[in-house]
Design an enzyme around this catalytic site. Structure first.
Site, short mmCIF file in Angstrom:
data_model
loop_
_atom_site.label_atom_id
_atom_site.label_comp_id
_atom_site.label_asym_id
_atom_site.label_seq_id
_atom_site.Cartn_x
_atom_site.Cartn_y
_atom_site.Cartn_z
N ARG A 49 0.86 -1.21 -0.05
CA ARG A 49 0.10 0.24 0.25
C ARG A 49 0.89 1.24 -0.15
O ARG A 49 1.98 1.14 0.21
CB ARG A 49 -1.13 0.05 1.04
N ALA A 51 0.83 5.15 -2.20
CA ALA A 51 0.51 5.49 -3.65
C ALA A 51 1.74 5.16 -4.49
O ALA A 51 1.41 4.34 -5.77
CB ALA A 51 0.26 6.81 -4.04
N GLN A 190 -1.86 2.39 10.08
CA GLN A 190 -0.57 2.57 9.25
C GLN A 190 0.48 3.21 9.97
O GLN A 190 1.80 2.94 10.05
CB GLN A 190 -0.87 3.25 7.74
N ASP A 231 -2.14 10.57 -2.10
CA ASP A 231 -2.56 9.75 -3.16
C ASP A 231 -3.06 10.51 -4.38
O ASP A 231 -2.92 9.64 -5.63
CB ASP A 231 -3.69 9.04 -2.45
O1 MRU Z 1 -4.72 3.10 2.07
P1 MRU Z 1 -2.82 3.45 2.18
O2 MRU Z 1 -2.13 2.76 3.13
O3 MRU Z 1 -2.44 2.87 0.92
O4 MRU Z 1 -2.96 4.90 1.90
C1 MRU Z 1 -1.47 5.43 1.92
C2 MRU Z 1 -1.64 6.89 1.98
O5 MRU Z 1 -2.88 7.48 2.14
C3 MRU Z 1 -0.25 7.47 1.94
O6 MRU Z 1 -0.34 8.88 2.80
C4 MRU Z 1 -0.10 8.32 0.61
O7 MRU Z 1 -0.32 7.11 -0.46
C5 MRU Z 1 1.15 8.79 0.29
S1 MRU Z 1 2.44 7.74 0.59
C6 MRU Z 1 3.89 7.87 -0.15
#
Ligand code: MRU
Length: 341
Positions: A49, A51, A190, A231
């Site tokens: 996970r 982005a 996370q 994202d």
């Molecule tokens: O649901 P996730 O864990 O994939 O969400 C990730 C995020 O919201 C991060 O803040 C985003 O991807 C930026 S990470 C480099």
């Protein structure tokens, strides 16, 4: 002295392995990904996970799909469509798959070498974008600052040192930080499970808090910067990021903290005018109940589980990309980052 850099995606000899982020920090287990369908499931189920990390995974999955589909372009295209649909909000996923599609003119099987090279290039570019963002972002942070971050934006979420977390780790090494705080990030935690683990490995002392405590924190003590990843960032500077980011941005404005968003160009979506055009992923209610160890919710009680929200550009003080730092007004400046690209 920090431990070796965390990595979460390995690709060698057409073999893709992902560090299973669902099991961290309890266990470091690598999961073999044999096909594009495996990769689609891994992205959907949050094995991987963040982005940029899902974009990189998808790029390697396009190679696996080409090996499997050979000359059947239609079947390969369908595999790629399924990858893109695995998670709708992070634009890096679509961006990576479209880039891989452009690397093939006819038969995917005949373009294997070009696909491998493109996926590796994309991974490498993310790594160097991370380094550049860390440098640009850390340069904005005054010595003695307190910073608050959200979700996980480090090595697990990217191909390198991270976006927001990369800035924080670098700022710490440059002795700019007094205090580092990370929100636990409900419901998937996370922040609590992944960011805390990464910061510890990097040797950065940190505190975690439940995001409900952020208002009281900012009311009582000075927070200089809220620093997050993204994202998707639309042409006007609206930012989709992990649910809870909007709340922190509103609090930052109320209590005098500044809001820094750190994201590579692959997270920018200049074709979408503003945040109203972003699809917000809704995940299963069970994710919320399981965070409390509840397997069977009380009858008649449902849950609303959007996993991202959109922070309007007017609440953001700066956006850091590999090309530098931009400040409001973002309209025009975001499209400008692509000039000559
Ligand atoms: O649901 P996730 O864990 O994939 O969400 C990730 C995020 O919201 C991060 O803040 C985003 O991807 C930026 S990470 C480099």
């Amino acid at each position: 002295m920090s431990a070796a850099r965390v990595e979460s995606i390995r690709f060698a000899d057409d073999r893709l392995d992902l560090l299973d982020q669902r099991r961290l920090p309890a266990e470091e287990r690598w999961l073999p990904i044999e096909s594009a369908a495996d990769a689609t499931a891994a992205i959907r189920d949050l094995v991987v996970r963040g982005a940029p990390a899902i974009g990189i995974t998808a790029a390697y999955a396009c190679v696996l799909a080409a090996r499997h589909r050979g000359d059947d372009r239609a079947a390969w295209d369908a595999d790629l469509d399924a990858l893109v649909a695995a998670r709708p909000t992070a634009v890096n996923l679509r961006w990576a798959v479209e880039r891989m599609r452009r690397a093939v003119e006819g038969s995917p099987g005949a373009a294997l070498e070009a696909l491998r090279a493109e996926a590796r290039r994309l991974h490498r570019e993310d790594r160097s974008a991370n380094e550049a963002m860390a440098q640009h972002g850390a340069g904005r942070i005054e010595a003695g600052s307190t910073v608050l971050t959200h979700c996980n934006t480090g090595s697990l979420a990217t191909g390198g040192t991270g976006t927001a977390l990369g800035v924080i780790v670098r700022a710490w090494r440059e002795q700019r930080l007094k205090r580092v705080l990370a929100c636990e990030t409900r419901p998937w935690l996370q922040g609590l499970r992944l960011t805390a683990w990464e910061l510890a490995r990097e040797g950065v002392p940190a505190e975690v808090l439940v995001e409900g405590a952020a208002a009281g924190l900012m009311q009582r003590e000075r927070v200089d910067w809220v620093i997050t990843g993204a994202d998707r960032i639309t042409a006007n500077g609206d930012v989709a990021n992990k649910v809870g980011t909007l709340m922190l941005a509103v609090l930052a404005r109320r209590f005098g903290a500044r809001m820094m968003v750190v994201a590579p160009l692959s997270t920018l979506d200049p074709q979408t005018p503003d945040g109203a055009g972003i699809e917000i992923e809704q995940r299963e209610a069970s994710e919320i109940w399981r965070a409390a160890g509840v397997e069977a919710p009380p009858p008649g009680v449902d849950a609303w589980n959007p996993v991202f929200d959109v922070t309007p550009a007017e609440l953001i003080d700066c956006i850091v990309t590999e090309k530098g730092v931009i400040e409001p007004p973002f309209d025009g400046r975001i499209r400008g980052l692509f000039d000559g690209a």
